[in-house]
Structure formats: C-alpha cells, structure tokens
Design an enzyme around this catalytic site. Structure first.
Site, short mmCIF file in Angstrom:
data_model
loop_
_atom_site.label_atom_id
_atom_site.label_comp_id
_atom_site.label_asym_id
_atom_site.label_seq_id
_atom_site.Cartn_x
_atom_site.Cartn_y
_atom_site.Cartn_z
N LYS A 185 28.71 31.85 -29.10
CA LYS A 185 27.22 31.79 -29.25
C LYS A 185 26.87 32.54 -30.55
O LYS A 185 27.37 33.57 -30.64
CB LYS A 185 26.57 32.34 -28.00
CG LYS A 185 26.76 31.40 -26.79
CD LYS A 185 25.79 31.82 -25.68
CE LYS A 185 25.92 31.10 -24.40
NZ LYS A 185 25.44 29.83 -24.47
N ARG A 225 30.37 24.97 -15.63
CA ARG A 225 30.71 23.78 -14.75
C ARG A 225 32.20 23.71 -14.22
O ARG A 225 32.66 23.37 -13.36
CB ARG A 225 30.39 22.64 -15.58
CG ARG A 225 31.08 22.41 -16.94
CD ARG A 225 30.72 21.58 -17.91
NE ARG A 225 29.30 21.95 -18.60
CZ ARG A 225 28.68 21.04 -19.48
NH1 ARG A 225 28.97 20.01 -19.61
NH2 ARG A 225 27.52 21.65 -20.22
N1 BES Z 1 24.81 29.81 -19.90
C1 BES Z 1 24.77 28.64 -20.77
C2 BES Z 1 23.30 27.80 -20.58
C3 BES Z 1 22.22 28.57 -20.93
C4 BES Z 1 21.55 28.41 -22.38
C5 BES Z 1 21.48 29.21 -20.05
C6 BES Z 1 20.53 29.05 -22.56
C7 BES Z 1 20.20 29.70 -20.48
C8 BES Z 1 19.79 29.61 -21.50
C9 BES Z 1 25.95 27.73 -20.49
O1 BES Z 1 27.03 28.29 -20.25
C10 BES Z 1 26.19 27.03 -21.94
O2 BES Z 1 26.21 27.90 -22.69
N2 BES Z 1 25.80 25.65 -22.14
C11 BES Z 1 26.06 25.04 -23.29
C12 BES Z 1 26.67 23.67 -22.78
C13 BES Z 1 27.27 22.74 -24.16
C14 BES Z 1 28.33 23.80 -25.01
C15 BES Z 1 27.86 21.55 -23.66
C16 BES Z 1 24.86 24.80 -23.83
O3 BES Z 1 23.86 24.42 -22.94
O4 BES Z 1 24.49 24.62 -24.88
ZN ZN Z 2 28.35 28.82 -21.69
#
Ligand code: BES
Ligand code: ZN
Ligand code: ZN
Length: 499
Positions: free
Chosen positions: A277, A351
C-alpha cells in the site's frame, strides 16, 4: 462507570434536567409562550429557574448544556439543564446521553442524578440512553504515560418513577452489556499492530471469555496446516507473526439446534503485502481486524445476555506483510473447501482468509452465516462513513438484517450482489482470481468471491465495515473521533435474537 436506576433523587450534588421547547411556542400560538418558550421537564426546577428560562440563557436544542452552579437547590449544588431536542427515536436518546456525559465531563462532575421523568422514555429509549453514556465514556489512553481515564469516570443515578419496573431493569442490564462489549471491541481495534498480533487477539478472546460460558478454541499454525487453511496460511507467509484461527462457541439452546455463525476478518495489520500500500494513512490498517474484534465482542455480549440460541464466532487472524516468504502476485493457493485461487493482488487478502473461515462455517451446517470485514476501499467510495454496506441474496435474511439494524440504530445499506459479479472473479490459471476482471464494483466482486465459500442454500450476509469501523465520531457523538467504533456489534446481537 456506575449507573443506578432510582425512584427519587439521592444525595448527588449535581442534578441534570432537560429543556424542551414548549408545545405552545412551537405553534407560536400566544404572546406569552413566545416570551417563555423553554420548559424544563422537572417542574420544580422549572419554577426555580423561571426567570432565566425567559431571558433566553437556556436552549432546548439537542445537547446544549447550561450550568447553574451554587444553587443549593434540593440538595444539589449544581443544576445542569440540557436541551432535549426532538427525541424522535431511540437513536436520539443515545445522542442526548452522549451530550450529557460530555457536558458533565467538561464540568469535572464526578457523580450526578439525571431526572428522566418527563422525557417520555420507554424501555428501548432508556436502553439507548444508557448505551449513549457508556459508549461516550470510552477512551483509549493505555499507551500514554499519563492516564486520565480513572479520574474522569462518573457515577450516575437515573431518576424515574418506574425505576423498579422489570422492563427498565432489563433495559439497563442489556445496555451495560452491549456498550461495555462494544468498548471492549473498540480497544482491540485501537491497539496498534505491535501490541495486537494474531496471538494477542486470540489471547484477548480467551481471557475475556472466562466466566461467560463461552468455549474458545485457538488453532495455531501447525493445526492450520493440518486443517488445510490454505487462504489464511497463504496470507500469513510474509509475516514473522504466526496466524491464528479463533473459534468461540456459545450454547444457549438445545444441542440439536443448528448454530448461527458469525465470521470476522482479523487482519491485525494490512501492509498490502508485496502489492504494498502507499505509506500515507497506512497506519490505519491496524484497524483491519475490527470485523474480528466486533465478532468477538458479539459473542461476549450474546453469552452475557444468555440468549436462547446456539452461536459460533470464527475469526481468522494474521498480518499481511511483504516478508521474504510472502505470497507473490500470481501465486496460487488452495482454500479449505478445495477451491483454488490466483492471488493477483496480495492486498486483496481479507477475502482469502475469509474463504477458509466461511468454508469452515459451512461445515457446521449453520442456520445462517453472517460476516463482518473491513474488506474494500470501494465501499468507502460508495457509502463513506455513514452506512455499512451489506450483501445478501436471501430475502428472508434481508428482512432480519433490516429489523436488527432498525433496533440497534446502526445504519446498514443493502448493496447488489449478482451472477455478473461472480463471473468477474473467475481465474485464468486457477478456479478463481482474488481480483475482478472488470472495472468498478469492487465491493460487490469481493462479496462474490466470498460467496464461493458459502455452502449452497445457507442464508448468508456479508457486512463490509471498511467505512464504518473507525473514525465515525464526526457523525456519531458517542463514537471516538479517530478510534474504532465497534460497528455492527449491536446489530449482530439483534440478529442473533431473531433465531
Ligand atoms: N483492508 C483493505 C480494505 C480497506 C481499505 C479497508 C481502506 C479500510 C480502508 C483490503 O484488504 C484491501 O486492501 N482491499 C483492496 C482490494 C483490491 C486490491 C482489489 C482495496 O480495497 O483496494
Ligand atoms: Zn489489503
Ligand atoms: Zn485488508
């Protein structure tokens, strides 16, 4: 926090009463009512303050608090008049209580009587009021060298003519259990990643369950391997912390009765893994275990309330880190139910751990499966921090969810989940891909991925709490500005009551 229900005012030095806009003034019927539009619901206090009520120094606006010190009135040195606002639903009582608590805290009050006579309070609104007091009392300062929590705790006498009624007593007990378990879950969320590891999350669940009748089982890495939890193990590969799978069982009904199963994402820190990230705001990913924390809290509340239902809580827990053994984009893992998936983005990890947990939940032949997860950034884009988005293809369960959310006062909004979303999650080299083959609808495609691990015919609802699990204090005064909220815990308890 000590809260008593009493018929008559005790010897507290602070008395809280409520101000309303008089009915006459609302309709602007007479000149006299325009002159004195504010009514204090405790009539003796109204008389005592008659003059100041006319000069406009007291407001009936929700939560506006006016202090009258050195009153020496009926044993109380301090009178606090709080604007009651409209009080249209239980949520308004929750908010009002929050205003009362904040005003008393600001005034360094240690104990107070709150006169609830004249508020038209019924069981459900009393429950909400008490929840508002306790939820607002939460603060997380255990990692500061100087702690201020203790010297700020306030004890309350809630005054009402029906203080001894069974309905009021039950409302008080239930409110305390719910709000205290929400505060428990919030703390787990607020603890940073170096304190809140998967092992620690499991230990907290074990500790908190003591004396509640809950049975807690924790699977370590060796057990996870034996049990073929390929999703959870795959995500944990890049971390120095071992994963855990937490199983909490509550038996409140006949052995033969199928359980209600709650599943919560317990990602104690989500760096994104190799698909790392951006650094801005990454610290917030300590909250990626809030689904798990809130499911643990849900189980504690259900056990303490002694609901007549069998319930299981499942929390897969791991870090998502980019260590040398980390899952690489393109890697294929096998989930517990035998389905394979390509990891095309290691940041779509929630997931993957939920896949194993939902497979395990399916094996329990449950009446229903409910999950909570900070799953997608896309749900934050869609709904911001007002509503939790939920996905459910079973209309009968949708009805139950709506009723539960209505009772809890938590806002949940139904989102679409269709076969088109399922199609988007097909894999190229494995059964499934963990990312969508199409643009947009990121929360729905994530839900569609999860659905592949829920047994045919089992009613299932997925709650994406990414937008509501923390930092909702700008909207809900009884939630911390920045910290964890405990989202959906109270709704989940309301759901369990319907089985
Ligand atoms: N934990 C994150 C989702 C999240 C993002 C929660 C911002 C709270 C605030 C999750 O694991 C994630 O990173 N999801 C990705 C999925 C994508 C790579 C398909 C996302 O939402 O960007
Ligand atoms: Zn994530
Ligand atoms: Zn995550």
């Amino acid at each position: 926090m000590k809260i008593n229900l009493v018929k008559n005012s005790q010897t507290e030095t602070t008395l809280v009463v409520f101000a309303h806009t008089s009915e006459a003034a609302k309709g602007k019927k007479s000149e006299a009512s325009k002159k004195s539009p504010i009514k204090v619901s405790t009539s003796a206090v109204h008389k005592h303050l008659e003059n100041v009520l006319q000069d406009g120094s007291v407001s009936a606006k929700e939560g506006d608090a006016t202090y009258f010190r050195n009153q020496n009135w009926g044993g109380a040195q301090t009178l606090v008049v709080v604007g009651a606002g409209e009080l249209t639903d239980a949520e308004a009582y929750r908010r009002l209580a929050s205003c009362v608590h904040s005003a008393l805290k600001a005034g360094s009050v240690k104990s107070a009587s709150i006169d609830l006579n004249g508020l038209k309070i019924k069981d459900s609104s009393l429950q909400a009021f008490v929840e508002g007091l306790v939820l607002t009392d939460y603060s997380f300062d255990e990692l500061k060298s100087k702690k201020k929590t203790e010297d700020h705790s306030i004890s309350y006498d809630l005054i009402h003519a029906q203080a001894a009624s069974a309905g009021f007593k039950k409302a008080l007990t239930e409110a305390l259990i719910l709000a205290e378990t929400v505060n428990f879950s919030r703390r787990l969320g607020d603890l940073p990643g170096n304190y809140m590891t998967p092992t620690q999350l499991a230990n907290e669940a074990v500790q908190a369950a003591k004396g509640t009748g809950l049975k807690v089982t924790v699977w370590d890495k060796a057990k996870l391997e034996k049990e073929k939890m390929g999703g959870l193990l795959g995500v944990s590969r890049g971390s120095s912390q071992d994963p855990r799978f937490i199983i909490m069982e509550y038996k409140g009904a006949a052995q033969s009765k199928k359980p209600v199963v709650f599943v919560g994402k317990g990602l104690t820190f989500d760096s994104g893994g190799i698909s790392i990230k951006p650094s801005g705001g990454m610290e917030e990913m300590k909250y990626d275990m809030c689904g798990g924390a809130n499911v643990i809290g849900t189980m504690l509340a259900i056990a303490k309330l002694k609901l007549k239902v069998n319930v299981v809580g499942l929390v897969p827990s791991t870090e998502n880190m980019p260590g040398p053994a980390a899952t690489k984009p393109g890697d294929v893992h096998t989930a517990r139910n035998g389905k394979t998936f390509e990891v095309n983005n290691t940041d779509a990890e929630g997931r993957l751990i939920l896949a194993d947990a939902l497979s395990y939940a399916t094996e329990l032949e449950p009446q229903v499966i409910i999950d909570a997860a900070t799953l997608t950034g896309a749900i934050v884009v869609a709904l911001g921090n007002t509503h939790t988005g939920y996905f459910c293809r079973t209309e009968a369960l949708v009805k139950k969810v709506e009723k539960a959310a209505q009772n809890s006062g938590e806002l949940a909004w139904r989102m679409p989940l269709t076969d088109a979303h399922v199609k988007d999650m097909k894999g190229t080299f494995a059964d499934l891909s963990n990312t969508s083959g199409n643009k947009g609808a990121g929360s729905a495609t994530a839900a569609a991925f999860l659905e592949q691990f829920v047994g045919e015919g089992i009613p299932w609802a997925h709650f994406d709490i990414a937008g509501t699990a923390w930092a909702v204090g700008n909207r809900l005064n009884y939630c911390p500005k920045k910290g964890a909220s405990g989202a959906m815990l109270r709704t989940f308890v309301e759901l369990a009551k319907q089985y």
